[in-house]
Motif scaffolding. Sequence first.
Motif, PDB file in Angstrom:
ATOM      1  N   SER A  56       0.940  -1.234   0.068  1.00  0.00           N
ATOM      2  CA  SER A  56       0.024   0.138  -0.027  1.00  0.00           C
ATOM      3  C   SER A  56       0.862   1.374  -0.175  1.00  0.00           C
ATOM      4  O   SER A  56       2.025   1.274   0.281  1.00  0.00           O
ATOM      5  CB  SER A  56      -0.928   0.144   1.243  1.00  0.00           C
ATOM      6  OG  SER A  56      -1.974   1.071   1.004  1.00  0.00           O
ATOM      7  N   ALA A  57       0.374   2.280  -0.422  1.00  0.00           N
ATOM      8  CA  ALA A  57       1.172   3.484  -0.463  1.00  0.00           C
ATOM      9  C   ALA A  57       0.160   4.603  -0.915  1.00  0.00           C
ATOM     10  O   ALA A  57      -1.056   4.518  -1.131  1.00  0.00           O
ATOM     11  CB  ALA A  57       2.163   3.729  -1.641  1.00  0.00           C
ATOM     12  N   SER A  58       0.467   6.087  -0.308  1.00  0.00           N
ATOM     13  CA  SER A  58      -0.440   7.317  -0.462  1.00  0.00           C
ATOM     14  C   SER A  58       0.016   8.391  -0.959  1.00  0.00           C
ATOM     15  O   SER A  58       1.596   8.408  -0.745  1.00  0.00           O
ATOM     16  CB  SER A  58      -1.237   7.411   0.694  1.00  0.00           C
ATOM     17  OG  SER A  58      -0.456   8.042   1.742  1.00  0.00           O
ATOM     18  N   PHE A  59      -0.440   9.275  -1.477  1.00  0.00           N
ATOM     19  CA  PHE A  59      -0.097  10.564  -1.887  1.00  0.00           C
ATOM     20  C   PHE A  59      -1.081  11.579  -1.256  1.00  0.00           C
ATOM     21  O   PHE A  59      -2.347  11.524  -1.609  1.00  0.00           O
ATOM     22  CB  PHE A  59       0.271  10.801  -3.462  1.00  0.00           C
ATOM     23  CG  PHE A  59       1.578  10.443  -3.685  1.00  0.00           C
ATOM     24  CD1 PHE A  59       2.770  10.797  -2.904  1.00  0.00           C
ATOM     25  CD2 PHE A  59       2.005   9.689  -5.043  1.00  0.00           C
ATOM     26  CE1 PHE A  59       4.254  10.553  -3.416  1.00  0.00           C
ATOM     27  CE2 PHE A  59       3.040   9.412  -5.304  1.00  0.00           C
ATOM     28  CZ  PHE A  59       4.182   9.651  -4.437  1.00  0.00           C
ATOM     29  N   VAL A  60      -0.651  12.742  -0.858  1.00  0.00           N
ATOM     30  CA  VAL A  60      -1.555  13.879  -0.812  1.00  0.00           C
ATOM     31  C   VAL A  60      -1.006  14.936  -1.671  1.00  0.00           C
ATOM     32  O   VAL A  60       0.031  15.360  -1.690  1.00  0.00           O
ATOM     33  CB  VAL A  60      -1.409  14.377   0.912  1.00  0.00           C
ATOM     34  CG1 VAL A  60      -2.504  15.758   0.835  1.00  0.00           C
ATOM     35  CG2 VAL A  60      -1.902  13.535   1.632  1.00  0.00           C
ATOM     36  N   LEU A  61      -2.095  15.420  -2.749  1.00  0.00           N
ATOM     37  CA  LEU A  61      -1.829  16.167  -3.671  1.00  0.00           C
ATOM     38  C   LEU A  61      -1.861  17.672  -3.331  1.00  0.00           C
ATOM     39  O   LEU A  61      -2.234  18.130  -2.060  1.00  0.00           O
ATOM     40  CB  LEU A  61      -2.695  15.985  -4.888  1.00  0.00           C
ATOM     41  CG  LEU A  61      -2.847  14.713  -5.568  1.00  0.00           C
ATOM     42  CD1 LEU A  61      -3.916  14.789  -6.772  1.00  0.00           C
ATOM     43  CD2 LEU A  61      -1.912  14.056  -5.983  1.00  0.00           C
ATOM     44  N   ASP A  62      -1.198  18.532  -4.137  1.00  0.00           N
ATOM     45  CA  ASP A  62      -1.125  20.127  -3.743  1.00  0.00           C
ATOM     46  C   ASP A  62      -2.682  20.591  -3.538  1.00  0.00           C
ATOM     47  O   ASP A  62      -2.679  21.410  -2.604  1.00  0.00           O
ATOM     48  CB  ASP A  62      -0.290  20.952  -4.596  1.00  0.00           C
ATOM     49  CG  ASP A  62       1.109  20.413  -4.818  1.00  0.00           C
ATOM     50  OD1 ASP A  62       1.442  19.771  -4.062  1.00  0.00           O
ATOM     51  OD2 ASP A  62       1.711  20.968  -5.821  1.00  0.00           O
ATOM     52  N   SER A  63      -3.702  19.937  -4.111  1.00  0.00           N
ATOM     53  CA  SER A  63      -4.772  20.537  -3.919  1.00  0.00           C
ATOM     54  C   SER A  63      -5.567  20.104  -2.765  1.00  0.00           C
ATOM     55  O   SER A  63      -6.523  20.416  -2.329  1.00  0.00           O
ATOM     56  CB  SER A  63      -5.760  19.951  -4.981  1.00  0.00           C
ATOM     57  OG  SER A  63      -5.767  18.518  -4.956  1.00  0.00           O
ATOM     58  N   GLY A  64      -4.789  19.247  -2.027  1.00  0.00           N
ATOM     59  CA  GLY A  64      -5.553  18.587  -0.792  1.00  0.00           C
ATOM     60  C   GLY A  64      -6.158  17.252  -0.952  1.00  0.00           C
ATOM     61  O   GLY A  64      -6.488  16.299  -0.110  1.00  0.00           O
ATOM     62  N   ILE A  65      -6.363  16.776  -2.289  1.00  0.00           N
ATOM     63  CA  ILE A  65      -6.824  15.422  -2.588  1.00  0.00           C
ATOM     64  C   ILE A  65      -5.779  14.589  -2.161  1.00  0.00           C
ATOM     65  O   ILE A  65      -4.754  14.563  -2.270  1.00  0.00           O
ATOM     66  CB  ILE A  65      -7.219  15.555  -4.173  1.00  0.00           C
ATOM     67  CG1 ILE A  65      -8.467  16.471  -4.336  1.00  0.00           C
ATOM     68  CG2 ILE A  65      -7.484  14.108  -4.395  1.00  0.00           C
ATOM     69  CD1 ILE A  65      -8.630  16.689  -5.755  1.00  0.00           C
ATOM     70  N   THR A  66      -6.577  13.425  -1.506  1.00  0.00           N
ATOM     71  CA  THR A  66      -5.613  12.313  -1.132  1.00  0.00           C
ATOM     72  C   THR A  66      -5.895  11.030  -2.002  1.00  0.00           C
ATOM     73  O   THR A  66      -7.037  10.832  -2.477  1.00  0.00           O
ATOM     74  CB  THR A  66      -5.976  11.748   0.154  1.00  0.00           C
ATOM     75  OG1 THR A  66      -5.769  13.028   0.905  1.00  0.00           O
ATOM     76  CG2 THR A  66      -5.010  10.644   0.695  1.00  0.00           C
ATOM     77  N   VAL A  67      -4.713  10.671  -2.229  1.00  0.00           N
ATOM     78  CA  VAL A  67      -5.088   9.339  -3.518  1.00  0.00           C
ATOM     79  C   VAL A  67      -4.132   8.044  -2.842  1.00  0.00           C
ATOM     80  O   VAL A  67      -3.098   8.204  -2.003  1.00  0.00           O
ATOM     81  CB  VAL A  67      -4.300   9.324  -4.710  1.00  0.00           C
ATOM     82  CG1 VAL A  67      -4.409   8.347  -5.692  1.00  0.00           C
ATOM     83  CG2 VAL A  67      -5.054  10.724  -5.353  1.00  0.00           C
TER      84      VAL A  67
END
Length: 343
Positions: free
Chosen positions: A164-175
């Motif tokens: 598993s892994a994640s990213f938080v985008l500059d827009s605040g959206i999480t993926v």
Amino acid sequence: MIPGPRNLITDVPGLLVGNAQDDRLKSGTTVLSSDKPFTASVHVMGGAPGTRETDLLAPDKTNTEVHALVLSGGSAYGLDACSGVMDALRAEGRGLRLGAALIPLVPGAIIFDLLNGGAKDWDENPYRTLGKAAFANLGEDFAIGTAGAGTGALTAMVKGGLGSASFVLDSGITVGALVAANPMGAVTTPGDRHFWAAPFEVDGEFGGTGPDPATGLGRSLDSRKFAAMMAANGGRPLSETRANTTIAIVATDAALTKAQCQRMATAAHDGIGRACVPAHAPGDGDLVFALTTGARPMQSPERDLTQIGHAASLCLARAIARAAYAATPAEGDLLPCWSQLVR
């Protein structure tokens, strides 16, 4: 983009994941759910998928809510894990209501792990029980590596696993991404030290060995897995058909439609291609579910969807490498772990 606080798919607010496994069986099940139904779709690119309830996730189908998703070992037997999850959801009074009827909707997909050295001599299919147990273990924190649906997973050259892994985008959206990595292909380059996904690694999350400096890579299809399975079959030839698969879930809190979820799933498949060589083979059942909790409106739908799909592909590539990196040895294993080969 920066990883979320857990670097897990549960960094997407509201999502929960649970694992259950049987070490003797060398197999297990992983469940993703939420307190509320969510929108989901799917894209299949492997030649030998094993699935349940995926047709209802097509954008042209009228259903708009799903209550859980299941990744499981066990090949076709493992699809019964979805029944255990349905039992658990029904007991909580959760599901699609049609008059007096209550129907939990639980799509699922499986990997082939029936020839991995574990005991498969059951009299009664164990996966319904494993599905119910995984649901009971739902939480924000969960194990990766030799756990859940990745317990018995094998890549071409080393043990696979759950990642598993994640990213938080500059827009605040999480993926985020969740994967059971059991591909026909290798997740490491020749020599085992370097991961194909190395260019996308963040903060040494799968060993920090960096990209392989060699060139001309990708031309060898050597497979310890195929050789080990053939040896376990008494040296008799063994077809690779349906004997592999990478199955994954990518998720976001951005408010996507079902059609946009399918586009996210399609883009996320690039992550499999970046982390497994080869990928999407006739003997793989490569499949990606994509879901949204719908909690965060998009400011620029076309731009945001492009970034979400790209982030999902990177998260999935990283999750595949993290699955193999975190795998741990167990008695009777057919293949070594990456950690045993690289010190």
